[in-house]
Scaffold this active site. Structure first.
Site, mmCIF file in Angstrom:
data_model
loop_
_atom_site.group_PDB
_atom_site.id
_atom_site.type_symbol
_atom_site.label_atom_id
_atom_site.label_comp_id
_atom_site.label_asym_id
_atom_site.label_seq_id
_atom_site.Cartn_x
_atom_site.Cartn_y
_atom_site.Cartn_z
ATOM 1 N N GLU A 44 0.821 -1.208 0.000
ATOM 2 C CA GLU A 44 0.000 0.000 0.000
ATOM 3 C C GLU A 44 0.859 1.263 0.000
ATOM 4 O OE1 GLU A 44 -2.190 -3.032 2.714
ATOM 5 O OE2 GLU A 44 -0.117 -2.513 2.200
ATOM 6 N N CYS A 75 -0.096 1.411 7.076
ATOM 7 C CA CYS A 75 -0.666 1.600 5.738
ATOM 8 C C CYS A 75 -2.008 2.325 5.797
ATOM 9 C CB CYS A 75 -0.789 0.266 5.031
ATOM 10 S SG CYS A 75 0.821 -0.473 4.658
#
Length: 137
Positions: A44, A75
């Site tokens: 991510e 993330c």
């Protein structure tokens, strides 16, 4: 989600991510923590970095993040700071924890305590994402 799964397969990791706006796919990325010797190089994070570099902006409003596994606290926080609109993931943290260590804090909990909210959708293609965990963890 197909693009996130494909990039994870290519890098032989359970973790893949894709950022799209509507039907247009902008970037994909895979976890590269070992390759880059960087514990922050999650799929991510790499996708957010790549898109920011591509569009020369830090505001990713309107983008949707597809990720094979539920975003960890780092993330999820990055997605909030980037102003990502929506997140879809395949496997949740309890499922990931069956295969490897995880911080047991859901992205929904982080979202609930944030200064802005990201829409979090229902799981997408959980069986295909689970297969990545079985194969590469």
């Amino acid at each position: 989600m197909n693009a996130a799964i494909e990039i994870a397969e290519k890098y032989q990791t359970p973790f893949g991510a894709a950022l799209a706006m509507g039907d247009q796919l902008f970037v994909t990325a895979a976890n590269q923590t070992k390759e880059l010797n960087d514990p922050t190089a999650h799929a991510e994070i790499m996708a957010i970095r790549n898109l920011g570099e591509h569009i020369k902006k830090t505001d990713l409003s309107g983008f949707t993040l597809y990720t094979t596994c539920e975003p960890c606290p780092m993330c999820m926080s990055a997605a909030i700071w980037a102003k990502i609109e929506t997140i879809f993931f395949g496997c949740d943290i309890p499922t990931i924890s069956r295969f490897m260590d995880q911080i047991d804090l859901s992205c929904r909990d982080i979202n609930q305590h944030s200064f802005r909210r990201v829409e979090i959708g229902e799981p997408v293609m959980p069986e295909a994402c689970l297969e990545l965990l079985r194969k590469f963890s």
